[in-house]
Scaffold this active site. Structure first.
Site, PDB file in Angstrom:
ATOM      1  N   SER A 230     133.787  51.155  47.199  1.00  0.00           N
ATOM      2  CA  SER A 230     135.251  51.104  47.193  1.00  0.00           C
ATOM      3  C   SER A 230     135.837  52.358  46.529  1.00  0.00           C
ATOM      4  CB  SER A 230     135.710  49.864  46.428  1.00  0.00           C
ATOM      5  OG  SER A 230     135.244  49.966  45.098  1.00  0.00           O
ATOM      6  N   GLU A 251     131.543  57.757  50.618  1.00  0.00           N
ATOM      7  CA  GLU A 251     131.965  56.966  51.782  1.00  0.00           C
ATOM      8  C   GLU A 251     132.703  55.758  51.234  1.00  0.00           C
ATOM      9  OE1 GLU A 251     131.782  57.583  54.853  1.00  0.00           O
ATOM     10  OE2 GLU A 251     130.336  59.203  54.988  1.00  0.00           O
ATOM     11  N   CYS A 285     134.080  48.974  56.502  1.00  0.00           N
ATOM     12  CA  CYS A 285     134.970  49.933  55.850  1.00  0.00           C
ATOM     13  C   CYS A 285     135.982  50.557  56.804  1.00  0.00           C
ATOM     14  CB  CYS A 285     134.130  51.032  55.219  1.00  0.00           C
ATOM     15  SG  CYS A 285     132.954  51.737  56.379  1.00  0.00           S
ATOM     16  N   GLY A 455     137.219  59.420  51.188  1.00  0.00           N
ATOM     17  CA  GLY A 455     135.924  60.021  50.943  1.00  0.00           C
ATOM     18  C   GLY A 455     135.830  61.523  51.033  1.00  0.00           C
TER      19      GLY A 455
HETATM   20  P1  NDP Z   1     131.807  48.532  45.240  1.00  0.00           P
HETATM   21  O1  NDP Z   1     132.579  49.777  45.095  1.00  0.00           O
HETATM   22  O2  NDP Z   1     132.169  47.369  44.409  1.00  0.00           O
HETATM   23  O3  NDP Z   1     130.267  48.816  44.957  1.00  0.00           O
HETATM   24  C1  NDP Z   1     129.546  49.810  45.661  1.00  0.00           C
HETATM   25  C2  NDP Z   1     128.264  50.122  44.914  1.00  0.00           C
HETATM   26  O4  NDP Z   1     128.577  50.858  43.728  1.00  0.00           O
HETATM   27  C3  NDP Z   1     127.508  48.880  44.451  1.00  0.00           C
HETATM   28  O5  NDP Z   1     126.118  49.141  44.550  1.00  0.00           O
HETATM   29  C4  NDP Z   1     127.948  48.754  43.020  1.00  0.00           C
HETATM   30  O6  NDP Z   1     127.055  48.029  42.233  1.00  0.00           O
HETATM   31  C5  NDP Z   1     127.985  50.211  42.592  1.00  0.00           C
HETATM   32  N1  NDP Z   1     128.800  50.477  41.428  1.00  0.00           N
HETATM   33  C6  NDP Z   1     129.855  49.769  40.959  1.00  0.00           C
HETATM   34  N2  NDP Z   1     130.359  50.373  39.869  1.00  0.00           N
HETATM   35  C7  NDP Z   1     129.625  51.483  39.630  1.00  0.00           C
HETATM   36  C8  NDP Z   1     129.656  52.529  38.668  1.00  0.00           C
HETATM   37  N3  NDP Z   1     130.573  52.550  37.702  1.00  0.00           N
HETATM   38  N4  NDP Z   1     128.736  53.520  38.744  1.00  0.00           N
HETATM   39  C9  NDP Z   1     127.801  53.520  39.736  1.00  0.00           C
HETATM   40  N5  NDP Z   1     127.718  52.551  40.672  1.00  0.00           N
HETATM   41  C10 NDP Z   1     128.621  51.556  40.626  1.00  0.00           C
HETATM   42  O7  NDP Z   1     131.859  48.192  46.789  1.00  0.00           O
HETATM   43  P2  NDP Z   1     131.379  46.868  47.530  1.00  0.00           P
HETATM   44  O8  NDP Z   1     129.918  46.692  47.362  1.00  0.00           O
HETATM   45  O9  NDP Z   1     132.296  45.770  47.150  1.00  0.00           O
HETATM   46  O10 NDP Z   1     131.619  47.282  49.058  1.00  0.00           O
HETATM   47  C11 NDP Z   1     132.860  47.226  49.641  1.00  0.00           C
HETATM   48  C12 NDP Z   1     133.548  48.570  49.628  1.00  0.00           C
HETATM   49  O11 NDP Z   1     132.699  49.552  50.198  1.00  0.00           O
HETATM   50  C13 NDP Z   1     134.807  48.574  50.452  1.00  0.00           C
HETATM   51  O12 NDP Z   1     135.824  49.287  49.810  1.00  0.00           O
HETATM   52  C14 NDP Z   1     134.386  49.289  51.701  1.00  0.00           C
HETATM   53  O13 NDP Z   1     135.438  49.873  52.400  1.00  0.00           O
HETATM   54  C15 NDP Z   1     133.414  50.282  51.181  1.00  0.00           C
HETATM   55  N6  NDP Z   1     132.525  50.728  52.242  1.00  0.00           N
HETATM   56  C16 NDP Z   1     132.661  51.999  52.721  1.00  0.00           C
HETATM   57  C17 NDP Z   1     131.893  52.431  53.788  1.00  0.00           C
HETATM   58  C18 NDP Z   1     132.027  53.822  54.321  1.00  0.00           C
HETATM   59  O14 NDP Z   1     131.091  54.293  54.961  1.00  0.00           O
HETATM   60  N7  NDP Z   1     133.112  54.525  54.112  1.00  0.00           N
HETATM   61  C19 NDP Z   1     130.932  51.542  54.438  1.00  0.00           C
HETATM   62  C20 NDP Z   1     130.830  50.254  53.817  1.00  0.00           C
HETATM   63  C21 NDP Z   1     131.625  49.867  52.773  1.00  0.00           C
HETATM   64  P3  NDP Z   1     127.204  46.440  42.122  1.00  0.00           P
HETATM   65  O15 NDP Z   1     128.147  45.955  43.144  1.00  0.00           O
HETATM   66  O16 NDP Z   1     125.846  45.984  42.344  1.00  0.00           O
HETATM   67  O17 NDP Z   1     127.719  46.207  40.743  1.00  0.00           O
END
Ligand code: NDP
Length: 485
Positions: A230, A251, A285, A455
């Site tokens: 996100s 991304e 996404c 992104g």
């Molecule tokens: P999150 O942003 O919540 O998490 C993404 C990943 O980042 C997870 O593995 C998470 O770990 C990790 N993370 C969270 N906080 C941190 C940090 N401070 N430092 C390092 N890593 C961290 O996204 P979601 O998993 O909820 O996925 C949904 C989001 O992803 C949506 O916004 C969607 O649009 C986007 N997305 C974008 C895509 C693209 O190609 N542009 C494709 C697919 C999704 P954990 O959750 O395990 O705590």
């Protein structure tokens, strides 16, 4: 060759599964049965150290191999992945809840496409020769070093492979952290890569939440961070990477527009809106969640959409006739229900769905709001669930301004039979990935990524090579060196 369908431990480091039950337990909950199907343990500092040390140790020899040799490993991995597509798809369906009908065609297969494509490119990666009189410069295309990949939960096999393939093709090693919601599939990607001949330590997987991600990206051994997640997470990860001047690929999320003109093919436009809102229960996404429909086609569009929604089949996603699954977690279901309530409270007209389906599993009905205005929360915020907002418009110039009036810029689509207008619209869209008369296709041959807050960098295609390699210039002097004194 026999293999376990389930991963056999939490982490995959230095060529084998590693367990450390002293880490925080992360239960893996099936979104359909709400039962625990597995448990993994978050990486402890010792596990993180093992993974980074393995990746650092392995990278130099991997980069020293020829591109063709590296590519052969990736292409072999692609073949194994395709051979095991069914089992990998079942694993992903259990982990994410997405229908098997989808996972069979859009996850491991798409991961295999990336491995095959970048495996094919690996042998042709080159620098260039620049003649300067008798002197000349040549550039060496070199690996960045150790890359960290961090994945979202919606396409766990695909995301792991989309990051592994270009990184490894260029001679990097990787430590990948999947989302804690869907931790299983990336382990299978690691297992397959090593079975295909990747040297131990080239691709490692560690589990954990954000803290594990932070520990990885702030380690001085890390040269590049690639996140799928996100925007709020992207800001944190980008900032942490910036402190070490590391390369990044981000991304991130979106709130993409689909613009449907009166002259569009109605059936295609409805199909595009369905694909762009309800595939993977809306957890994509690049979804086109703001559907701008020109007034002349609006009623026909809404009527045809309602008819098509009668063909939604919810249920056990392992049943291949089911075409609509649950959301990934109870938490995500609650978030989406909150947005639906806001849509109603802010005056949007609910024309389909809106409710939870049944009381077991995180199923939400595909939901359509009409008469949505630009300032409503459902039109401004990324929902990441099956909620389509239909907005009215009259005029091309005006709709383009409204389509672009968002901080996101991941994708955008237009449906029209007017060729000139189609190309004018995509030229005007502020988005990294755009579509004319189709929506949400992401072939490995085409760059994929976002602009604005959605992104930095591109995945897939030859463009990804530039994000996983760097050029070194070598100046070669052929004449005596002239100095001022
Ligand atoms: P999150 O942003 O919540 O998490 C993404 C990943 O980042 C997870 O593995 C998470 O770990 C990790 N993370 C969270 N906080 C941190 C940090 N401070 N430092 C390092 N890593 C961290 O996204 P979601 O998993 O909820 O996925 C949904 C989001 O992803 C949506 O916004 C969607 O649009 C986007 N997305 C974008 C895509 C693209 O190609 N542009 C494709 C697919 C999704 P954990 O959750 O395990 O705590």
């Amino acid at each position: 060759m026999t293999y376990d369908i389930q991963p056999t431990a939490s982490h995959f480091i230095d060529g084998h599964y590693v367990e450390d039950t002293s880490g925080t337990p992360i239960p893996v909950i099936c979104p359909v049965s709400e039962e625990q199907i597995a448990i993994v343990y978050a990486a402890t500092p010792a596990i993180i150290e093992q993974a980074l040390a393995a990746a650092t140790h392995a990278q130099g020899a991997w980069a020293a191999m020829t591109g063709t040799q590296r590519g052969r490993v990736l292409r072999r991995a692609a073949d194994i992945m395709r051979d095991r597509n069914y089992d990998l798809s079942v694993l992903e369906t259990n982990d994410t809840g997405k229908p098997l009908q989808e996972t069979l065609v859009a996850d491991a297969t798409s991961g295999a496409d990336a491995l095959e494509y970048f495996g094919g490119l690996a042998g042709s990666l080159t620098g260039e020769h620049i003649q300067l009189g008798d002197d000349f410069v040549y550039t060496r295309r070199e690996a960045l070093g150790v890359c960290v990949g961090i994945g979202a939960w919606n396409y766990p096999t695909q995301i792991a492979a989309w990051k592994a393939a270009p990184a490894l093709a260029c001679g990097n090693s990787m430590v990948f952290k999947p989302s804690e919601q869907t931790p299983l599939c990336a382990l299978k990607v690691a297992e397959i890569l090593h079975e295909a001949g990747a040297p131990a330590g080239i691709y490692n997987v560690v589990q954990g939440m954000g803290e594990v991600g932070q520990a990885l990206i702030t380690d001085p051994r890390v040269d590049k961070v690639s996140l799928t997640g996100s925007v709020p997470t992207g800001r944190k990860v980008y900032a942490a990477a910036a402190a070490g001047i590391r390369h990044v690929t981000m991304e991130l999320g979106g709130k993409s527009p689909i613009v449907i003109f009166d002259d569009a093919d109605l059936e295609d436009a409805v199909s595009g809106a369905i694909l762009g809102n309800f595939y993977s229960s809306g957890q994509v996404c690049s979804n086109g969640t703001r559907v701008f429909v020109q007034s002349g086609i609006k009623e026909a569009f809404l009527n045809r959409l309602s008819e098509r929604l009668k063909d939604v089949k919810m249920g056990d996603p392992l049943d291949e006739s089911v075409n609509f699954g649950p959301l990934v977690s109870e938490r995500q279901m609650g978030i989406v229900q909150g947005f639906i309530a806001k849509g109603i409270a802010e005056g949007a007209r609910l024309v389909a769905g809106g409710k939870r389906q049944g009381d077991l599993g995180y199923f939400l009905q595909p939901t359509v709001f009409a008469d949505v205005t630009d300032d409503m929360t459902i039109a401004t915020d990324e929902i990441f669930g099956p909620v389509m907002s239909v907005l009215d418009f009259e005029d091309e110039d005006d709709v383009l301004i409204r389509a672009n009036a968002t901080d996101f810029g991941l994708a955008a689509g237009v449906f029209t039979n007017d060729l000139g207008r189609a190309h004018r619209m995509v030229a005007g869209f502020e988005a990294g990935t755009t579509y004319i008369n189709t929506y949400n296709v992401a072939p490995v041959e085409a760059p994929f990524g976002g602009s604005k807050l959605s992104g930095v960098g591109r995945e897939n295609s030859k463009a990804a090579i530039d994000h996983y390699s760097q050029l070194k210039s070598v100046y070669v002097g052929m004449a005596p060196v002239e100095a001022p004194f």
